[in-house]
Write a protein that holds these residues in place. Sequence first.
Motif, short mmCIF file in Angstrom:
data_model
loop_
_atom_site.label_atom_id
_atom_site.label_comp_id
_atom_site.label_asym_id
_atom_site.label_seq_id
_atom_site.Cartn_x
_atom_site.Cartn_y
_atom_site.Cartn_z
N ALA A 1 -4.80 -4.65 4.98
CA ALA A 1 -3.50 -3.76 3.98
C ALA A 1 -2.26 -3.96 4.67
O ALA A 1 -2.05 -4.38 5.79
CB ALA A 1 -3.95 -2.28 4.38
N PHE B 1 -4.91 -4.18 9.37
CA PHE B 1 -3.57 -3.91 8.77
C PHE B 1 -2.46 -4.96 9.19
O PHE B 1 -2.75 -5.36 10.25
CB PHE B 1 -3.48 -2.48 9.04
CG PHE B 1 -2.58 -2.34 10.11
CD1 PHE B 1 -1.19 -2.62 10.42
CD2 PHE B 1 -3.38 -2.06 11.51
CE1 PHE B 1 -0.68 -2.35 11.70
CE2 PHE B 1 -2.88 -1.96 12.61
CZ PHE B 1 -1.32 -2.29 12.80
N ILE C 1 0.79 -1.44 -0.24
CA ILE C 1 0.05 0.03 0.14
C ILE C 1 0.80 1.26 -0.14
O ILE C 1 0.77 2.05 -0.74
CB ILE C 1 -1.04 -0.12 1.18
CG1 ILE C 1 -1.79 -1.29 1.25
CG2 ILE C 1 -1.71 1.28 1.21
CD1 ILE C 1 -2.46 -1.30 -0.04
N LEU D 1 -3.80 4.22 -1.62
CA LEU D 1 -5.08 4.07 -0.97
C LEU D 1 -6.03 3.90 -1.87
O LEU D 1 -7.13 3.04 -1.67
CB LEU D 1 -5.33 5.19 0.09
CG LEU D 1 -4.31 5.38 1.29
CD1 LEU D 1 -4.24 6.85 1.98
CD2 LEU D 1 -4.51 4.18 2.23
N VAL E 1 -5.84 3.49 6.26
CA VAL E 1 -6.38 2.44 5.58
C VAL E 1 -7.42 1.99 6.09
O VAL E 1 -8.40 1.33 5.40
CB VAL E 1 -5.07 1.06 5.43
CG1 VAL E 1 -3.96 1.61 4.75
CG2 VAL E 1 -4.97 1.01 7.13
#
Length: 183
Positions: A155, A176, A127, A139, A168
């Motif tokens: 992410a 994440f 990302i 994003l 995120v």
Amino acid sequence: MKHYLITDPSFYGNMPEALEASLDVIYSHTLPDFALFRDKQTTHYRDLAQTFVSVSRSYRISRVLLHGDYILAHELGADGVHFTSTQFDEITEAKALGLYVVISTHTYEEALKAQDLGADAITYSPIFASPNKGEPKGLEDLKEIVDKISIPIFALGGITTDEQINAVEKCGVFGFASIRYFI
């Protein structure tokens, strides 16, 4: 939003004692929802994985995963496995053993394939800029994948700050994943 810790031997060491000490320090400050033992270099993977599973269990980490080896994950009593983007053909076997399966993806096509094959979750990366991981997706691309895929998405890639986590999260991800955020 779920927090997913990924180990790296450069931060956790390559001996069971060093791994245990590193995990004790990290888990005493933050308890992730998911934790992955990943070490692509060691010749002592089984011993380190056993230490990782044992220490993570003692801290009651919700999902303890091993990288790439679903048979070892099953043998050591891990909750699941995190596959690379070249291991799609192993999803079915891992699921048959009752393992939670996460697989790394880097394109919409890979994400869709993971979903169709029954993976429980995916990582989508990178990302943000991350060492040796290629051009960041950003994003906007992450949001597009979240809108198109129905399985949980973590992410991954270059997530090291709370601001990035908030960004995120606004994209609607399940969680994440990070190496450096937790150290």
